[in-house]
Design an enzyme around this catalytic site. Structure first.
Site, mmCIF file in Angstrom:
data_model
loop_
_atom_site.group_PDB
_atom_site.id
_atom_site.type_symbol
_atom_site.label_atom_id
_atom_site.label_comp_id
_atom_site.label_asym_id
_atom_site.label_seq_id
_atom_site.Cartn_x
_atom_site.Cartn_y
_atom_site.Cartn_z
ATOM 1 N N GLY A 14 1.132 -0.921 0.551
ATOM 2 C CA GLY A 14 0.237 -0.010 0.288
ATOM 3 C C GLY A 14 0.677 1.136 -0.222
ATOM 4 N N VAL A 15 0.002 2.350 -0.172
ATOM 5 C CA VAL A 15 0.807 3.951 -0.249
ATOM 6 C C VAL A 15 0.428 4.187 1.500
ATOM 7 C CG1 VAL A 15 1.128 5.929 -0.833
ATOM 8 C CG2 VAL A 15 0.777 3.988 -2.762
ATOM 9 N N TYR B 282 28.971 -0.966 8.232
ATOM 10 C CA TYR B 282 28.609 -0.439 7.179
ATOM 11 C C TYR B 282 30.148 -0.533 6.419
ATOM 12 C CZ TYR B 282 26.948 3.223 4.424
ATOM 13 O OH TYR B 282 26.181 4.063 3.369
#
Lengths: 531, 531
Positions: free
Chosen positions: B266-267, B452
Site C-alpha cells: 500500500g501507499v 557499514y
C-alpha cells in the site's frame, strides 16, 4: 531481607484455582470488613463436580496421534487440567461444573519434531489443535471452536536452555520452559530474563511470546515482544526460523507477526530472547503522590526521559487505599493516608544503579513525590506475584472480582480511566451491585501507558451474566476512547470481536490471508484471534 | 561553534548526482594521492546524455489519471528526475545515458484522497505504480518490473505537520514531508524527531518508514521503525489506520508489517511518530581505541548497559586512517596515528546529559578508550551528512566506490567483518583491481550491531559488471555468515534474491499472501521486495 525472584518454584496450577495450591491466600479481617460494606455477606455456593464429556476422537485418530511418539491421553483428569484458563468466567464455569469444552485429548510431544508430526497428523485429519503451555490465559485463549475434535497440545515437556550466547546476551529456550525454570537455568551462567508477569510461577517462554506478555520490569527490560530476537515456528507449511539479526531493514519484521499470534499461525517451539547479567544491586522504593493525576504526570515524565528506572508502578487512590500493592497486607493501612503509592525499582551494577537512582530521585522530588523509603518497595517486591491469589478466596466469600486492562497514549489516559470506570460501575450498579473499581499503571512508554483495573462487587445468582454486562460495557468504553482492547492479556476469544473492530477490515484481510496461507485447513487454534 | 541539524535545507537532489547541487564536494590533495596508490589515475569517461523512452501510457490512461485531480506529467525531465535512486550502479547507468526504465509518467497527488483515487485508477487499469518520495534509495527501490506501464507516484506534495500531541509526544506528519522540513515544523513547537540518516537532506518521513531507516542517533532515539506509533496505509482494499496504542497485546503488531514493506502492500500517506523536546544540551566527543576489537567491545558494553549515549559510532582502522568520520577533511591526519576513532554524543537536558556523560565516560575509560575531547565529535557532527558527497567526485576521478551494510549478533561481528572484507577484496582483486575496504559500526543494540562498509578500487571499463561481482560476493558472504542482507538500506530489487533466501519459504508464503490479499492485481511496486 529481600527474596530473589529466581527462587520462586515452578507451579502446576490447580484446575479452577489460581496459583500454587500449597500456598493459598486468606482474606484479612479488614478485607472481610470491606466486603461487608459492599453488601457481600453470603458465601458462594460450593463448587459442583466437573462433568467431562466423552472424547470425540476415534481409536484410529488416537492411534495416529500416538504414532507421532507424543504421549496421548483422553483421561478425564488430564483433560480437565487443560480446560480453559483463569479468567473469572473460566473460574465460575469450573465452579458450576461446566467442562463442556474440554479438549478431546491431551497430546504431549517431547521434541519439536514430534510437534511437527502431531501438527501434520491434525492437518491431515482435520483435527483442531490448541497449544497449551502455562495455561494461565485470562482471555479464553484455550477455547478454540468446537466444530471438530480438538486436542490440547501440551508443550510443557519442551523445556530447557538450548543455547546461550553470552557475548550477544541471547538465550535460546524451548517454548515450554516455565519462567522460574528459565531463570534457574540462566542463573547457573550468571544471567536472567528479568521477565515477571503476575503469572510468573506458571507461565512459559512460548506463551509469553505468542501473547505479548508484559512483565513488571517492562520499563527496564522491555516487554517480552521487545526481548524476543527470534522464534522457531512449526506450521502446516513447514518450519520457519524467524529473526536473523537484532533489527533489520530486510522487509517487514515477521517476528512481530508471530508475536501475538496466539497459536493461530503455527506452534512456537523455541524462542531466542535477550538476557542480561543477574543484577548485583536491586533497590526498590515507595513514593507518595497526592493524587493519580500528579502520580501519572510523574510516570509520564520518567517514561519520556532518557534515564529510566527498572520498575515503575502507580496505584490509584482506591488501589492504594486497599493496599493492593502489598497483597499480603491487603486492606491494612501503611504509609500516608490517602493519595497514591508509586513503586520505583532499580536493578544493575552499582555504578549504573547509583547513576539512575540519583537522577530519578531528583526528578520525582521535583514532580511532587514524597519518598517513603525502601520498605514499601521491598514489600511490593516480596508480594509481586500474590495479587491474583486474592481472587479465589474473594469468589469463595461471595464477591464478584475480575481484572481488565487496556493501553492508550498519554493524552488519553485520564479520559480512558474515567470512561472505563464509569462503564463498569454503571453496568454493575444497574444490576444493583455497586462496585469498587481500582486501577494501576504498571507499564509505561514515551508515548503512553497501560491501565489495569480490578473490580469488586457483590456476586449475583448468575455471576457470569452479571460480569458479562460489565465486561461488554468496558470493551465498548475502551473502543469508544480509541484505546487498545488489551495491553498484555491478549485477544483469545474474549476480546476477538472488539479486536477485529479495533484493527478494521484491511488489517483483518491481511491477517486472514496469512492464516489461510500457513494453515489452509484451519486446524491451528480455530476461533482464537480470528473467527 | 556547532551547527543545528534543523538549519539544513531541504534539497532536491540532481538526477544522477548525490545531494545538494549547490554544495558539491571536491577531493583533497591527500585523497587524490591515495587514489594514485590504488592505481586510479584515469578520469571516468564524460557522462552520456540520457535517452528517455516514449511513454507507454495512452491518452485515455493519462486522462483517467489526471481526472483524479493529481498533476500528471510525461515530460522527459520529470521522468528523468524519478529514474532510479543513488546506488553506484544507478549513478553508473546515469553516466552511461541509460534511462530505459524511466517511469511512463509522473503523477503528483496533493492529498491522501488523490492517492486513493490514483491507486484505484491504476488498480482498475493494470497500471503499476511506484511510490516516490525522497528518491534516495540505494537498493533499486524505484525499479518495479516493466511488464506493464509504470507511474512514479510522487508523494512530495503531501507535506506538513498534521497534528502534534505534546502530552504524548507524537507528531502526525504527511508522508512526503522531507526530514529537514519536519524538523523545522516541529522546532516551532519546541520538538524534534532527531532522525538523521545520511540521506537526511532529501529523505521523507514516509520513505523512512517503509524502508526502516536508521538515523545516526539510533541508540538514543531508536530506529525510525521504533519511533513510528501509527501509519495511514492506502491499499486497493481500502484505507487502514494502523496502530492504536504505543504497544499492545491485541494480536500481531501490524505496524511492523507495513514498516519495511517498501510500497508493496500500500501507499503510506501519513505517519504518527514519536518526537522529543529539542535538547537543551548537545555534547559530542571523540575517543580513541587501539584497534577495532577493543573499540567494538566497548560499543557492545555500552549497548548492553542501562545508561546509553545518544550517538555512538566507531570507525575501523582503515576508515579512521582515511578520516571518513570527518568527510571535509578526508585523507588528512587528525588525532593519534593508527587505531580507531569512536564518536560519542549526548543530547538532552543538562541533568540528564550530565548523568549519562559521567557514567559513559567512566565506562569508556575502563574499557581502554582515550578521550580526544570535543573537537573530533563536533567535526563529525558538522560533516554528518557529507560522506556520500565524496562519491561523485571519486567516480569522476576514475574510482569505483560504493557502500554496503549488514547486521548481525555481537558474537558474529568479527567473523562477518572479516568475511565480507575478504569477499569484496577477493572479487575485486581477481579482476585486477585491489580494493580498500573500510568499515564502521553506527547502530548498536544489546544483542548486536550493524556493519557499514565503504569500498574503493580502480574502475574498469565496465564498472557495473565489476561491482556486480563484488556485490554478489558480499551478498553470499553475508548469507553464509547468517547475517541480514540489510540493516537500513532496505531490499528494493538489489537485495531481493538474497532476502528471500534469508527469510525462507514459510515467511515468503506469508508475505505473498498479504501481498495478494491487499493488492490482488499486483499494481503496487511490482518486483520490489517480492518477485
Amino acid at each position: 531481607m529481600t527474596t530473589s525472584e529466581t527462587t520462586v518454584d515452578v507451579v502446576d496450577f490447580t484446575p479452577g484455582r489460581w496459583g500454587n495450591p500449597n500456598d493459598p491466600m486468606l482474606l484479612s479481617d479488614s478485607v472481610v470488613g470491606a466486603l461487608t460494606m459492599l453488601g457481600i455477606n453470603e458465601a458462594a455456593p460450593a463448587p459442583v463436580a466437573l462433568s467431562i464429556p466423552a472424547t470425540r476422537l476415534d481409536a484410529d485418530a488416537l492411534t495416529a496421534l500416538a504414532d507421532t511418539g507424543a504421549r496421548v491421553s483422553t483421561d478425564d483428569a488430564a483433560r480437565a487440567a487443560r480446560l480453559r484458563g483463569y479468567s473469572t468466567p473460566d473460574l465460575l464455569k469450573f465452579r458450576a461444573g461446566d467442562a463442556s469444552d474440554a479438549p478431546d485429548a491431551v497430546v504431549v510431544p517431547t521434541s519439536a519434531d514430534q510437534v511437527a508430526a502431531v501438527l501434520a497428523t491434525c492437518d491431515g485429519r482435520g483435527i483442531a489443535l490448541s497449544p497449551f503451555a502455562g495455561g494461565t490465559t485470562v482471555t479464553g485463549g484455550l477455547q478454540p471452536t468446537r466444530e471438530r475434535p480438538v486436542i490440547s497440545l501440551d508443550l510443557r515437556s519442551l523445556t530447557g536452555l538450548l543455547a546461550l550466547d553470552e557475548v550477544s546476551q541471547i538465550a535460546t529456550l524451548a517454548a515450554g520452559t516455565r519462567l522460574p525454570e528459565a531463570e534457574r537455568l540462566l542463573a547457573e551462567h550468571g544471567y536472567e530474563l528479568g521477565h515477571f508477569p503476575q503469572s510468573y510461577e506458571g507461565a512459559t517462554v512460548g506463551g509469553c511470546a505468542v501473547t505479548r506478555s508484559a512483565g513488571q520490569s517492562s520499563i527496564g527490560y522491555g516487554r517480552f515482544d521487545d526481548m524476543v530476537v527470534g522464534l522457531t515456528l512449526v506450521t502446516p507449511r513447514g518450519v520457519a526460523e524467524i529473526g536473523t539479526a537484532p533489527k533489520s531493514a530486510a522487509g517487514p519484521d515477521l517476528r512481530q507477526l508471530v508475536l501475538g499470534s496466539e497459536g493461530a499461525f503455527g506452534v512456537v517451539t523455541a524462542v531466542r530472547v535477550r538476557v542480561h547479567p543477574v543484577p548485583a544491586v536491586r533497590r526498590f522504593y515507595g513514593w507518595h503522590f497526592p493524587d493519580f493525576t500528579a502520580g501519572s504526570a510523574a510516570m509520564r515524565a520518567l517514561a519520556q526521559a532518557n534515564v529510566k528506572p527498572t520498575v515503575l508502578r502507580l496505584s490509584d487512590e482506591a488501589e492504594t487505599g486497599l493496599n493492593l500493592a502489598n497483597p499480603s497486607a491487603a486492606g491494612s493501612a501503611s504509609g500516608p493516608v490517602g493519595g497514591c503509592l508509586m513503586i520505583v525499582g532499580f536493578e544493575g551494577d552499582e555504578a549504573d544503579v547509583d547513576c539512575r537512582d540519583t537522577y530519578v530521585t531528583a526528578r520525582l522530588a521535583e514532580l511532587g513525590g514524597v519518598p517513603l523509603g525502601a520498605e514499601p518497595g521491598e514489600h511490593w517486591r516480596e508480594g509481586r506475584f500474590r495479587g491474583p491469589y486474592l481472587r479465589d478466596p474473594l469468589l469463595d466469600a461471595g464477591a464478584l472480582v475480575e481484572t481488565l486492562e487496556t493501553v492508550t497514549f498519554w493524552s488519553n489516559i485520564d479520559k480512558l480511566k474515567a470512561d472505563v470506570t464509569a462503564a463498569v460501575t454503571g453496568a454493575l450498579g444497574e444490576q444493583g451491585t455497586p462496585a469498587v473499581v481500582m486501577c494501576h499503571i504498571s507499564h509505561v512508554y514515551p508515548t503512553g501507558a497501560s491501565l489495569y483495573f480490578t473490580v469488586i462487587a457483590n456476586a449475583l445468582a448468575d455471576p457470569l451474566a452479571q460480569w458479562g454486562e460489565a465486561k461488554s460495557a468496558a470493551n465498548a468504553a475502551i473502543r469508544a476512547a480509541g484505546a487498545s482492547i488489551t495491553h498484555h492479556h491478549a485477544v483469545g476469544t474474549d476480546h476477538r470481536a472488539t479486536y477485529l473492530d479495533e484493527i478494521g477490515d484491511v488489517q483483518v484481510t491481511a491477517l486472514r490471508a496469512v492464516k489461510s496461507a500457513l494453515d489452509p485447513n484451519g486446524v491451528l487454534n480455530p476461533g482464537i484471534l480470528l473467527p
